[in-house]
Design a protein around this motif. Structure first.
Motif, PDB file in Angstrom:
ATOM      1  N   ASN A  60      36.999  35.119  32.243  1.00 13.69           N
ATOM      2  CA  ASN A  60      35.620  35.792  32.623  1.00 13.69           C
ATOM      3  C   ASN A  60      35.247  35.331  34.086  1.00 13.69           C
ATOM      4  O   ASN A  60      35.353  34.128  34.618  1.00 13.69           O
ATOM      5  N   PRO A  61      34.767  36.390  34.799  1.00 13.81           N
ATOM      6  CA  PRO A  61      34.411  36.326  36.240  1.00 13.81           C
ATOM      7  C   PRO A  61      33.236  35.309  36.228  1.00 13.81           C
ATOM      8  O   PRO A  61      32.423  34.982  35.499  1.00 13.81           O
ATOM      9  N   ASN A  62      33.425  34.408  37.351  1.00  8.20           N
ATOM     10  CA  ASN A  62      32.300  33.300  37.571  1.00  8.20           C
ATOM     11  C   ASN A  62      31.120  33.965  38.510  1.00  8.20           C
ATOM     12  O   ASN A  62      31.290  35.138  38.888  1.00  8.20           O
ATOM     13  N   VAL A  63      30.414  33.016  38.760  1.00  4.99           N
ATOM     14  CA  VAL A  63      29.196  33.387  39.812  1.00  4.99           C
ATOM     15  C   VAL A  63      29.854  33.532  41.239  1.00  4.99           C
ATOM     16  O   VAL A  63      29.306  34.613  41.743  1.00  4.99           O
ATOM     17  N   VAL A  64      30.853  33.050  41.596  1.00 11.36           N
ATOM     18  CA  VAL A  64      31.642  33.480  42.839  1.00 11.36           C
ATOM     19  C   VAL A  64      32.158  34.914  42.940  1.00 11.36           C
ATOM     20  O   VAL A  64      31.529  35.702  43.746  1.00 11.36           O
ATOM     21  N   VAL A  65      32.723  35.356  41.890  1.00  8.62           N
ATOM     22  CA  VAL A  65      33.085  36.514  41.688  1.00  8.62           C
ATOM     23  C   VAL A  65      32.003  37.777  41.598  1.00  8.62           C
ATOM     24  O   VAL A  65      31.914  38.795  42.587  1.00  8.62           O
ATOM     25  N   TYR A  66      30.935  37.371  40.897  1.00 10.91           N
ATOM     26  CA  TYR A  66      29.788  38.405  40.708  1.00 10.91           C
ATOM     27  C   TYR A  66      29.042  38.044  41.965  1.00 10.91           C
ATOM     28  O   TYR A  66      28.540  39.237  42.595  1.00 10.91           O
ATOM     29  N   GLY A  67      29.131  37.459  42.807  1.00 10.48           N
ATOM     30  CA  GLY A  67      28.200  37.054  44.157  1.00 10.48           C
ATOM     31  C   GLY A  67      29.091  38.157  45.155  1.00 10.48           C
ATOM     32  O   GLY A  67      28.571  38.689  45.960  1.00 10.48           O
ATOM     33  N   SER A  68      30.214  38.088  45.208  1.00  9.99           N
ATOM     34  CA  SER A  68      31.091  38.681  46.164  1.00  9.99           C
ATOM     35  C   SER A  68      30.954  40.457  45.844  1.00  9.99           C
ATOM     36  O   SER A  68      30.681  40.949  46.604  1.00  9.99           O
ATOM     37  N   GLY A 100      44.261  32.085  38.229  1.00  4.20           N
ATOM     38  CA  GLY A 100      43.054  31.538  37.611  1.00  4.20           C
ATOM     39  C   GLY A 100      41.862  32.170  38.124  1.00  4.20           C
ATOM     40  O   GLY A 100      42.008  33.112  38.880  1.00  4.20           O
ATOM     41  N   VAL A 101      40.468  31.852  37.890  1.00  8.56           N
ATOM     42  CA  VAL A 101      39.401  32.506  38.295  1.00  8.56           C
ATOM     43  C   VAL A 101      39.346  32.456  39.769  1.00  8.56           C
ATOM     44  O   VAL A 101      38.986  33.143  40.601  1.00  8.56           O
ATOM     45  N   VAL A 102      39.644  31.210  40.475  1.00 11.74           N
ATOM     46  CA  VAL A 102      39.836  30.637  42.017  1.00 11.74           C
ATOM     47  C   VAL A 102      40.811  31.761  42.544  1.00 11.74           C
ATOM     48  O   VAL A 102      40.198  32.364  43.658  1.00 11.74           O
ATOM     49  N   THR A 103      41.804  32.050  42.119  1.00 10.89           N
ATOM     50  CA  THR A 103      42.784  32.973  42.847  1.00 10.89           C
ATOM     51  C   THR A 103      41.825  34.375  42.795  1.00 10.89           C
ATOM     52  O   THR A 103      42.190  34.996  43.835  1.00 10.89           O
ATOM     53  N   MET A 140      41.512  40.569  35.537  1.00 10.84           N
ATOM     54  CA  MET A 140      41.044  39.228  34.922  1.00 10.84           C
ATOM     55  C   MET A 140      40.638  39.120  33.493  1.00 10.84           C
ATOM     56  O   MET A 140      40.949  38.268  32.609  1.00 10.84           O
ATOM     57  N   SER A 141      39.992  40.207  32.998  1.00  9.59           N
ATOM     58  CA  SER A 141      39.398  40.393  31.807  1.00  9.59           C
ATOM     59  C   SER A 141      40.608  40.460  30.853  1.00  9.59           C
ATOM     60  O   SER A 141      40.558  39.972  29.716  1.00  9.59           O
ATOM     61  N   ARG A 142      41.550  41.221  31.184  1.00  8.18           N
ATOM     62  CA  ARG A 142      43.077  41.532  30.273  1.00  8.18           C
ATOM     63  C   ARG A 142      43.594  40.253  30.120  1.00  8.18           C
ATOM     64  O   ARG A 142      44.220  40.216  29.098  1.00  8.18           O
ATOM     65  N   PHE A 187      37.386  45.850  42.040  1.00  3.58           N
ATOM     66  CA  PHE A 187      37.247  46.048  40.588  1.00  3.58           C
ATOM     67  C   PHE A 187      38.339  46.249  39.909  1.00  3.58           C
ATOM     68  O   PHE A 187      38.172  45.870  38.533  1.00  3.58           O
ATOM     69  N   SER A 188      39.419  46.477  40.257  1.00 13.11           N
ATOM     70  CA  SER A 188      40.636  46.583  39.545  1.00 13.11           C
ATOM     71  C   SER A 188      41.118  45.057  39.287  1.00 13.11           C
ATOM     72  O   SER A 188      41.529  44.948  38.214  1.00 13.11           O
ATOM     73  N   LEU A 189      40.999  44.302  40.247  1.00 12.51           N
ATOM     74  CA  LEU A 189      41.461  42.934  40.042  1.00 12.51           C
ATOM     75  C   LEU A 189      40.333  42.181  39.005  1.00 12.51           C
ATOM     76  O   LEU A 189      40.850  41.510  37.936  1.00 12.51           O
ATOM     77  N   VAL A 190      38.981  42.717  38.953  1.00  8.22           N
ATOM     78  CA  VAL A 190      38.363  42.383  37.790  1.00  8.22           C
ATOM     79  C   VAL A 190      38.665  42.433  36.308  1.00  8.22           C
ATOM     80  O   VAL A 190      38.618  41.994  35.393  1.00  8.22           O
TER      81      VAL A 190
END
Length: 731
Positions: A533-541, A500-503, A527-529, A521-524
């Protein structure tokens, strides 16, 4: 006989086989048949078929099939009733492939199955979950010109309902009834219940009233099936009340099951009066409204979180002379704890113990959980000891609660010991046990031990959920072992679990901290595939890591992406942008970002101010530095200790804020009672010839604390300084 030279004729062979059969020695009878066949003797067909029937009825199906093949080798043709017997017993044992082989043999022989064989096949394949083949047999039956009977029709409806094909069953009923066939009421009952399980109460209701419209005599069973269908659905309570009134009007004799179903349905908020009327109707019909009925209602209300309604029913129970038992009290204690009314739960628990009764294990476990959630870890341990002293057998729930409690209390060693003792008494840990232990070990910094527990969990048969994987990966990432965390991700994928997004956010954060931005970014992209959708935690990182590298355009690109996807911008994302601006020395842009944050209602934290101030220090803009410090001193949401450390860092870099700014910070940390920080700041202010402005009461607190440096102490104890503070207010 053969060795002595006697000829063995057919009569002798048959006598041998039938003697074994008469004694029910079926395997020996089959061996005898095979023996005489090897000697070239061909018994009569009846000998074969009698043995075939006997083997089938004794459920020696492999032997029966062997006998069937011997019949074919002998050149005989098995009769229809033998096929019927063999297919019937194969169906009872779920051997569907063998049934299909026999039906194919019948087709080759030009022998047509009769209605009973078709019914057996439909029933066998329906029970075996192969509904499509059951329908194929029905189609064959019709093409052969055989009229289906009530057994055929009701079986097809029942098995369709079991396979969640209630709509197909309902259409089948309507089509066949249009042709003049009649279905038993049991078929309608199955359909009603199936619609209930599919959460289609309106369809269940329609089927029931369609049945009533045909003038069929309905018994209490049909009403009960409709109540069962209504039970899982919360929106149909008013319809059920109408049904209850209809049953009373038509004088339908309700039974105990009816009343128990009605009790369960009306045990929900806003229906207490109706529930009490149902209880009165029970008494009139000669059924005692027992403690069990009250317990069902109270337990259901507690599960629904309607604890006040449960208490009202509890009071009603006592008023009518019913004595609450351990189940009643356990439900209330559990309900109070679930509603986080731990004091009320503990009060009932104490009353139970004071009355000399032993609370149930559920009650103890609920109180343990409540104490743990309230942070009363010592009280929880004391209660656990009481359970051991009383010889109460702990179950998995109680063990899990205590392991979680000890972990939160930082007593990880004790939690680990409890985990081992749990296994010693044969109580099998579940995913909750392992998750609690892994989380506790990670929080204590014992990452390698947490991973060992994960390995034990992986090797066992215990189910693993995302929480376990996420906890392990989080611990590994925090300890810097990101590669091993990525290996755990592979394990997760190999087990068929979708991250999931948390992982992903955990791993992206870990990679970013190590500067492995491309892999992050490869993991991002991964996720998309997978449609995440990346959450605010992913964007923050991502913004923070790119900001530290000064990759400003990419940070702006991420912010634009967040805005387009309606992901809220938070302080951590803005801090990432400020890191990029600091790296590039863009002072005015940093101040502009701070103001944009405030206009958006996003409160800056001390890191935000520090990043802006760092830019100002580089530009030697002391005026705006002082304004930033003043703003921090006036901000109620900023922790005083964090503000002090930012100011300390500013002074350490050679920039001295104004007296007004420093005094605001001084008052802030004084009011927070941080005397050591206040003394340290006083000393720095005096060293830079800045006069501290404090109230007389604050000065007195500092003097009484006896933590002041001699030079600072002399400043405050001089007559000139004391005179200066005489006119200040105590606030």
């Amino acid at each position: 006989m053969k060795q002595e030279g006697f000829d063995i004729n057919r009569h002798t062979a048959v006598l041998l086989i039938r003697s074994f059969s008469h004694e029910r020695m079926w395997k020996e009878a089959l061996d005898a048949l095979i023996l005489v066949r090897s000697l070239g003797i061909k018994p009569e067909l009846s000998t074969f078929t009698d043995l075939l029937d006997g083997l089938a009825k004794e459920h020696l199906l492999d032997e029966a099939l062997h006998c069937y093949r011997e019949v074919q080798k002998a050149g005989y043709q098995v009769k229809l009733h033998n096929f019927k017997t063999l297919i019937n017993h194969l169906g009872k044992n779920g051997r569907l492939d063998n049934i299909q082989d026999l039906v194919r043999d019948m087709d080759k022989m030009g022998m047509y199955p009769d209605k009973m064989i078709y019914n057996i096949c439909i029933c066998s394949f329906g029970k075996g979950g192969q509904l499509s083949i059951a329908w194929e047999f029905f189609d064959r039956m019709q093409k052969q010109g055989l009229d289906p009977d009530a057994v055929t029709l009701s079986n097809l409806v029942e098995f369709s309902c079991r396979m969640n094909e209630a709509d197909r069953a309902w259409k089948f009923i309507q089509e066949m009834e249009a042709k003049g066939y009649t279905f038993p009421i049991s078929a309608y009952n199955s359909l009603i219940l199936a619609y209930g399980e599919m959460k289609k109460p309106e369809d269940a209701w329609s089927v029931f009233y369609c049945l009533r419209g045909k003038g069929r005599q309905l018994g209490i069973e049909s009403f009960n099936f409709l109540l069962m269908a209504m039970k899982p659905n919360t929106v149909t309570t008013s319809l059920v009340w109408d049904l209850f009134q209809l049953m009373k009007e038509e004088r339908v004799q309700m039974n105990l099951l009816t009343y128990n179903l009605l009790t369960e349905i009306f045990t929900k908020p806003g229906w207490l009066q109706e529930l009490q009327e149902i209880h009165r109707s029970m008494l009139r019909d000669g059924y005692n409204c027992s403690v069990i009925n009250y317990n069902i209602a109270i337990n259901h209300l507690c599960k629904e979180g309607q604890i006040d309604e449960a208490i009202s029913l509890f009071q009603d129970m006592k008023t009518k002379g019913y004595c609450p038992d351990s189940h009643t009290l356990s439900s209330l204690i559990w309900g109070f704890c679930r509603s986080e009314r731990f004091d009320d739960a503990y009060e009932i628990f104490v009353q139970v113990r004071a009355a000399g009764e032993n609370p149930s294990l559920i009650a103890y476990s609920s109180i343990l959980s409540g104490l743990s959630k309230s942070g009363k870890f010592n009280e929880a341990e004391a209660l656990y000891k009481e359970m051991l002293d009383k010889g109460i057998c702990m179950d998995r729930v109680a063990f899990n609660t205590m392991i979680d409690c000890l972990g939160k209390a930082g007593k990880v060693g004790r939690a680990f010991q409890l985990f081992k003792s749990m296994q010693c008494i044969g109580c099998v840990p579940d995913k909750v046990t392992y998750t609690s232990l892994i989380v506790a070990l990670n929080q204590a910094g014992r990452i390698s031990e947490a991973y060992e527990v994960f390995e034990c969990l992986k090797q066992g048969n215990c189910e693993m959920d995302d929480a376990v994987f996420n906890s392990v990966m989080d611990g590994l990432c925090k300890s810097g072992d990101v590669d091993q965390a990525l290996d755990v991700l592979k394990v997760m994928l190999n087990m068929g679990r979708n991250p999931g997004v948390v992982t992903y956010s955990t791993l992206i954060n870990g990679l970013g901290k190590q500067g492995r931005v491309m892999e992050a970014f490869s993991l991002v992209g991964q996720m998309s595939r997978e449609g995440l959708n990346p959450n605010v935690v992913v964007y923050g990182s991502l913004t923070n890591f790119l900001g530290m590298l000064g990759r400003l355009n990419e940070v702006y690109g991420l912010l634009q992406d967040m805005i387009m996807k309606d992901v809220p911008l938070n302080v951590y994302v803005f801090n990432g942008l400020l890191k990029a601006l600091r790296k590039l020395g863009q002072v005015s842009e940093s101040q502009q970002v701070l103001r944009i944050m405030q206009e958006m209602g996003c409160k800056p934290n001390t890191i935000t101010y520090k990043l802006v101030i760092d830019c100002l220090i580089t530009a030697r803009d002391n005026k705006n530095i002082s304004l930033m410090v003043e703003e921090m001193g006036a901000a109620a949401h900023l922790p005083p200790s964090d503000v002090y450390h930012v100011v300390k860092d500013i002074i350490g870099k050679g920039s001295i804020p104004t007296a007004l700014a420093l005094n605001k910070v001084l008052v802030k940390i004084m009011k927070a009672g941080q005397l050591s920080d206040a003394c340290d700041l006083l000393q720095k202010m005096l060293a830079n010839s800045i006069t501290p402005i404090l109230s007389s009461s604050m000065v007195r607190i500092l003097l009484d604390a006896k933590r002041l440096h001699p030079s600072v102490l002399n400043y405050f104890t001089s007559s000139k300084t004391l005179h200066k503070f005489q006119g200040l207010t105590s606030n």
